[in-house]
Design a protein around this motif. Sequence first.
Motif, short mmCIF file in Angstrom:
data_model
loop_
_atom_site.label_atom_id
_atom_site.label_comp_id
_atom_site.label_asym_id
_atom_site.label_seq_id
_atom_site.Cartn_x
_atom_site.Cartn_y
_atom_site.Cartn_z
N CYS A 358 0.85 -1.20 0.00
CA CYS A 358 0.00 0.00 0.00
C CYS A 358 0.88 1.25 0.00
O CYS A 358 1.76 1.37 0.86
CB CYS A 358 -0.90 -0.01 1.23
SG CYS A 358 -1.70 1.58 1.52
N PRO A 359 0.71 2.16 -0.95
CA PRO A 359 1.57 3.36 -1.02
C PRO A 359 1.34 4.31 0.17
O PRO A 359 2.19 5.13 0.49
CB PRO A 359 1.15 4.03 -2.33
CG PRO A 359 -0.17 3.47 -2.68
CD PRO A 359 -0.31 2.13 -2.01
N THR A 360 0.22 4.16 0.88
CA THR A 360 -0.07 5.05 2.00
C THR A 360 0.53 4.53 3.31
O THR A 360 1.30 5.21 3.98
CB THR A 360 -1.61 5.24 2.17
OG1 THR A 360 -2.16 5.51 0.89
CG2 THR A 360 -1.93 6.34 3.15
N MET A 365 -1.05 -5.42 0.72
CA MET A 365 -2.51 -5.44 0.48
C MET A 365 -3.00 -6.88 0.55
O MET A 365 -2.22 -7.82 0.48
CB MET A 365 -2.81 -4.88 -0.91
CG MET A 365 -2.40 -3.44 -1.10
SD MET A 365 -2.79 -2.94 -2.78
CE MET A 365 -2.25 -1.26 -2.76
N ARG A 375 -6.34 -5.05 -2.43
CA ARG A 375 -6.88 -3.86 -1.76
C ARG A 375 -6.30 -3.76 -0.36
O ARG A 375 -6.12 -4.76 0.33
CB ARG A 375 -8.41 -4.03 -1.68
CG ARG A 375 -9.14 -2.81 -1.24
CD ARG A 375 -10.64 -2.93 -1.55
NE ARG A 375 -11.30 -1.74 -1.10
CZ ARG A 375 -11.73 -1.57 0.14
NH1 ARG A 375 -11.61 -2.53 1.03
NH2 ARG A 375 -12.31 -0.42 0.49
N CYS A 376 -6.00 -2.49 0.05
CA CYS A 376 -5.56 -2.29 1.43
C CYS A 376 -6.81 -2.02 2.26
O CYS A 376 -7.54 -1.06 2.00
CB CYS A 376 -4.58 -1.11 1.53
SG CYS A 376 -4.13 -0.76 3.24
N CYS A 379 -6.57 1.53 4.18
CA CYS A 379 -6.54 2.79 3.43
C CYS A 379 -7.45 2.79 2.19
O CYS A 379 -7.68 3.83 1.59
CB CYS A 379 -5.12 3.11 2.97
SG CYS A 379 -3.92 2.94 4.28
N THR A 381 -6.68 1.67 -0.69
CA THR A 381 -5.93 1.73 -1.96
C THR A 381 -6.04 0.37 -2.65
O THR A 381 -6.26 -0.66 -2.02
CB THR A 381 -4.44 2.07 -1.71
OG1 THR A 381 -3.95 1.15 -0.73
CG2 THR A 381 -4.26 3.49 -1.22
N GLN A 382 -5.86 0.41 -4.00
CA GLN A 382 -6.04 -0.82 -4.77
C GLN A 382 -4.88 -1.03 -5.73
O GLN A 382 -4.19 -0.08 -6.12
CB GLN A 382 -7.34 -0.71 -5.59
CG GLN A 382 -8.57 -0.75 -4.70
CD GLN A 382 -9.84 -0.81 -5.50
OE1 GLN A 382 -9.88 -0.33 -6.63
NE2 GLN A 382 -10.88 -1.37 -4.93
N ALA A 383 -4.68 -2.30 -6.15
CA ALA A 383 -3.68 -2.62 -7.18
C ALA A 383 -4.18 -3.83 -7.94
O ALA A 383 -5.00 -4.61 -7.42
CB ALA A 383 -2.33 -2.91 -6.54
#
Length: 428
Positions: A358-360, A365, A375-376, A379, A381-383
């Motif tokens: 997760c970049p945050t 994830m 998915r995180c 946060c 966030t997704q990839a």
Amino acid sequence: MIIGIDDTDSNEGMCTTYLGALLLDDLQAYGTVETLPLLIRLNPTIPYKTRGNAAVALEIKTCCPEKVIAHVVSRIEEFARMECEKTNPGTVFILEKDYDKLKPVLRSFLEKAVKDVIEIEEAKSLISKSGIPSKGFKNGRGLIGALAACGAMLNLEEWDHTFEYLAYRQKEKWGTPREIKKGSFFEADKETYPETWDTVDLKNRLVVCVPHSADPVLFGIRGKNPLIVTKAASFIRAELVERFAIYRTNQGTDMHLLSAESIAEIRDMHSYRLEGTVSAVPKTIHGGHVIFPIQDKEGSEIDCAAFEPTKNFRLLIRRLRPGDRVVVSGSVNSGTINIEKIEIKKIVSLYREENPVCPTCGKHMKSSGQTQGFRCKKCGTQATSKILCETKRNLIAGLYEVPPCARRHLARPLVREQRSDIEIHPAR
Ligand code: ATP
């Protein structure tokens, strides 16, 4: 004149170097010995050998060569273990008038005896063609080593050399357990390493320069020059020594290795240095031996082995992975290279797949389900796909060798290595 001798011992006793040491003393009665005697190790894969495939040469200035010949022959008759099927002594005598003529011929013969396989007939025909005084006992196979050792004496400046201080037991002790103070060997090593080597194996806590067989050798100290091996020997505390001799030798020189360009040229009973790429993960087989294949640029493969006696060296070998670039040195038997030394030239990068980060928050994830990506949870966030992470390789490029307790006589220890282009890791 030069005297070459070989094949006087059996597994039950004797050692050709002992006969050499004895003759060094005896021959004072017939002339003067000005050159150190030679202990020449020949092809280490020869099946006829008793132990280390050694031959001996001595040089004496004398005006009575006939007497010297008769004396040497009588000492062989007295000491050689003729009753053993594998003992086939041979002795040859190179007269001074023939030195120049025989120098190149015996230089090639020496080279072949160390690297290749020679038929007895070849030795006998060279002897008769060149009119070399000689005496073969039984099938006379020892004539091969005797000629090769004379070739080494005639060409002293042309081969790399080391020295060995050999101490011999009193005769009545032969065949009984050796009385030695182990600690004195560690002390000798501490005081003289790296100018001496293979006295002890520090990692495996072993004294390696004392044989266990019934032969007359008490210990042998190997080193860079006669002075340092004598100094090391002065630290040794053990049973009384009958005599000693310092030999100049081709031990520790890699003289047996041929450079192989491809696997196609490799044959059993020869020793090589070969570059290749590891082509499968090393396997540990029954008995603890570690085996892996390497591939050359033509795509041919050969197995390389770190056998159980190579002890901790196998830990290094087990870390190799397909794609690593190596140069292996060793003898070939049954199509397998028995590794004495390995240069790890290039360590391939290995990757494993991991869930994206997760970049945050920097945490991994979680999968959102099959084909749903990642998915995180915290946060949001997704990839879409997994990422490749480099695996840490527990391996450093460099030159490595088997430990002293597994060293072949001819293998050059890394402590003698002069290269500055690569990291050297001598085994201690
Ligand atoms: P020793 O102390 O008696 O010399 P060793 O372990 O050195 O014991 P030998 O008993 O000498 O072994 O046996 C080796 C035999 O193999 C000798 O007869 C020697 O001449 C022969 N030999 C050595 N090198 C070669 C070679 N390259 N090709 C064929 N025969 C060889």
